[in-house]
Write a protein that holds these residues in place. Structure first.
Motif, PDB file in Angstrom:
ATOM      1  N   VAL A 243       0.868  -1.175   0.000  1.00  0.00           N
ATOM      2  CA  VAL A 243       0.000   0.000   0.000  1.00  0.00           C
ATOM      3  C   VAL A 243       0.904   1.224   0.000  1.00  0.00           C
ATOM      4  O   VAL A 243       1.913   1.258   0.703  1.00  0.00           O
ATOM      5  N   ASP A 244       0.559   2.211  -0.822  1.00  0.00           N
ATOM      6  CA  ASP A 244       1.309   3.460  -0.920  1.00  0.00           C
ATOM      7  C   ASP A 244       0.331   4.624  -0.899  1.00  0.00           C
ATOM      8  O   ASP A 244      -0.749   4.542  -1.492  1.00  0.00           O
ATOM      9  N   GLY A 245       0.715   5.705  -0.237  1.00  0.00           N
ATOM     10  CA  GLY A 245      -0.125   6.897  -0.194  1.00  0.00           C
ATOM     11  C   GLY A 245       0.593   8.002   0.548  1.00  0.00           C
ATOM     12  O   GLY A 245       1.822   8.019   0.642  1.00  0.00           O
ATOM     13  N   THR A 246      -0.189   8.916   1.098  1.00  0.00           N
ATOM     14  CA  THR A 246       0.352  10.040   1.851  1.00  0.00           C
ATOM     15  C   THR A 246      -0.177   9.974   3.277  1.00  0.00           C
ATOM     16  O   THR A 246      -1.379   9.817   3.483  1.00  0.00           O
ATOM     17  N   GLY A 247       0.711  10.082   4.251  1.00  0.00           N
ATOM     18  CA  GLY A 247       0.298  10.008   5.647  1.00  0.00           C
ATOM     19  C   GLY A 247      -0.002   8.574   6.042  1.00  0.00           C
ATOM     20  O   GLY A 247       0.588   7.628   5.523  1.00  0.00           O
ATOM     21  N   ALA A 248      -0.944   8.410   6.960  1.00  0.00           N
ATOM     22  CA  ALA A 248      -1.311   7.073   7.438  1.00  0.00           C
ATOM     23  C   ALA A 248      -2.058   6.316   6.343  1.00  0.00           C
ATOM     24  O   ALA A 248      -3.028   6.823   5.781  1.00  0.00           O
TER      25      ALA A 248
ATOM     26  N   LEU B  53      -1.756  -4.453   6.193  1.00  0.00           N
ATOM     27  CA  LEU B  53      -0.793  -3.379   5.950  1.00  0.00           C
ATOM     28  C   LEU B  53      -1.232  -2.119   6.681  1.00  0.00           C
ATOM     29  O   LEU B  53      -2.369  -1.678   6.523  1.00  0.00           O
ATOM     30  N   THR B  54      -0.354  -1.543   7.486  1.00  0.00           N
ATOM     31  CA  THR B  54      -0.623  -0.307   8.220  1.00  0.00           C
ATOM     32  C   THR B  54       0.699   0.406   8.445  1.00  0.00           C
ATOM     33  O   THR B  54       1.611  -0.179   9.026  1.00  0.00           O
ATOM     34  N   ALA B  55       0.794   1.649   7.976  1.00  0.00           N
ATOM     35  CA  ALA B  55       2.043   2.384   8.138  1.00  0.00           C
ATOM     36  C   ALA B  55       1.838   3.847   7.759  1.00  0.00           C
ATOM     37  O   ALA B  55       0.729   4.275   7.455  1.00  0.00           O
ATOM     38  N   THR B  56       2.930   4.573   7.778  1.00  0.00           N
ATOM     39  CA  THR B  56       2.940   5.942   7.282  1.00  0.00           C
ATOM     40  C   THR B  56       3.576   5.926   5.898  1.00  0.00           C
ATOM     41  O   THR B  56       4.703   5.452   5.743  1.00  0.00           O
ATOM     42  N   THR B  57       2.849   6.356   4.894  1.00  0.00           N
ATOM     43  CA  THR B  57       3.258   6.502   3.504  1.00  0.00           C
ATOM     44  C   THR B  57       3.294   5.190   2.721  1.00  0.00           C
ATOM     45  O   THR B  57       2.700   5.095   1.660  1.00  0.00           O
ATOM     46  N   THR B  58       3.990   4.146   3.206  1.00  0.00           N
ATOM     47  CA  THR B  58       4.072   2.895   2.460  1.00  0.00           C
ATOM     48  C   THR B  58       4.262   1.700   3.388  1.00  0.00           C
ATOM     49  O   THR B  58       4.863   1.826   4.452  1.00  0.00           O
ATOM     50  N   ASP B  59       3.714   0.554   2.977  1.00  0.00           N
ATOM     51  CA  ASP B  59       3.914  -0.678   3.722  1.00  0.00           C
ATOM     52  C   ASP B  59       3.831  -1.849   2.742  1.00  0.00           C
ATOM     53  O   ASP B  59       3.118  -1.783   1.730  1.00  0.00           O
TER      54      ASP B  59
ATOM     55  N   GLY C 199     -10.645  -2.535   3.166  1.00  0.00           N
ATOM     56  CA  GLY C 199     -10.173  -1.610   4.195  1.00  0.00           C
ATOM     57  C   GLY C 199      -9.092  -0.654   3.728  1.00  0.00           C
ATOM     58  O   GLY C 199      -8.231  -0.277   4.516  1.00  0.00           O
ATOM     59  N   ILE C 200      -9.130  -0.262   2.455  1.00  0.00           N
ATOM     60  CA  ILE C 200      -8.113   0.656   1.925  1.00  0.00           C
ATOM     61  C   ILE C 200      -8.395   2.052   2.459  1.00  0.00           C
ATOM     62  O   ILE C 200      -9.494   2.577   2.300  1.00  0.00           O
ATOM     63  N   SER C 201      -7.388   2.631   3.124  1.00  0.00           N
ATOM     64  CA  SER C 201      -7.575   3.976   3.661  1.00  0.00           C
ATOM     65  C   SER C 201      -6.275   4.764   3.574  1.00  0.00           C
ATOM     66  O   SER C 201      -5.192   4.187   3.484  1.00  0.00           O
ATOM     67  N   GLY C 202      -6.419   6.083   3.594  1.00  0.00           N
ATOM     68  CA  GLY C 202      -5.281   6.979   3.515  1.00  0.00           C
ATOM     69  C   GLY C 202      -5.382   7.858   2.279  1.00  0.00           C
ATOM     70  O   GLY C 202      -5.974   7.470   1.275  1.00  0.00           O
ATOM     71  N   THR C 203      -4.795   9.015   2.353  1.00  0.00           N
ATOM     72  CA  THR C 203      -4.830   9.957   1.239  1.00  0.00           C
ATOM     73  C   THR C 203      -4.102   9.371   0.034  1.00  0.00           C
ATOM     74  O   THR C 203      -2.922   9.039   0.103  1.00  0.00           O
ATOM     75  N   GLY C 204      -4.831   9.214  -1.066  1.00  0.00           N
ATOM     76  CA  GLY C 204      -4.246   8.694  -2.294  1.00  0.00           C
ATOM     77  C   GLY C 204      -3.764   7.257  -2.203  1.00  0.00           C
ATOM     78  O   GLY C 204      -2.930   6.836  -3.004  1.00  0.00           O
TER      79      GLY C 204
END
Length: 107
Positions: A39-44, A68-74, A93-98
């Motif tokens: 998972v990749d995005g911005t923030g959590a 998968l749970t992290a900041t920016t990428t996991d 359960g996909i969440s996070g900005t972008g």
């Protein structure tokens, strides 16, 4: 002796819950491998990838879950140590900005 590794996309990059296509081969000699999900995005960011197998094409068995749970990428992996006739992945359960999620199967 060199052994080549084959990678197959189970889930292309996506942003909403998705069920991937069933993969039914070709397989390596031992019919085993590893699923890597990211998972990749911005923030959590967060996502869950459930990996299923079937030997008859009708009944599904949950092989395992990648959380998968992290900041920016996991990223994480799930080893498949049984010769399934078909495998596929389902994201939820996909969440996070972008946030985008994908999964590959390597054997």
């Amino acid at each position: 002796m060199s052994t080549s590794v084959k990678s197959v996309c189970l889930l292309p990059k996506h942003t909403t819950a998705t069920t991937g296509d069933k993969y039914a081969g070709p397989w390596n000699d031992c019919r085993r491998g590893v699923v890597q999900a990211s998972v990749d995005g911005t923030g959590a960011v967060a996502a869950t990838i459930s990996v299923y197998g079937s030997n008859d094409g009708v009944h599904a068995t949950l092989i395992g879950t990648i959380t998968l749970t992290a900041t920016t990428t996991d990223t994480d992996i799930l080893a498949i140590d049984y010769p399934w006739a078909q495998i596929w992945a389902v994201s939820s359960g996909i969440s996070g900005t972008g946030a985008t999620v994908n999964a590959q199967f390597s054997q």
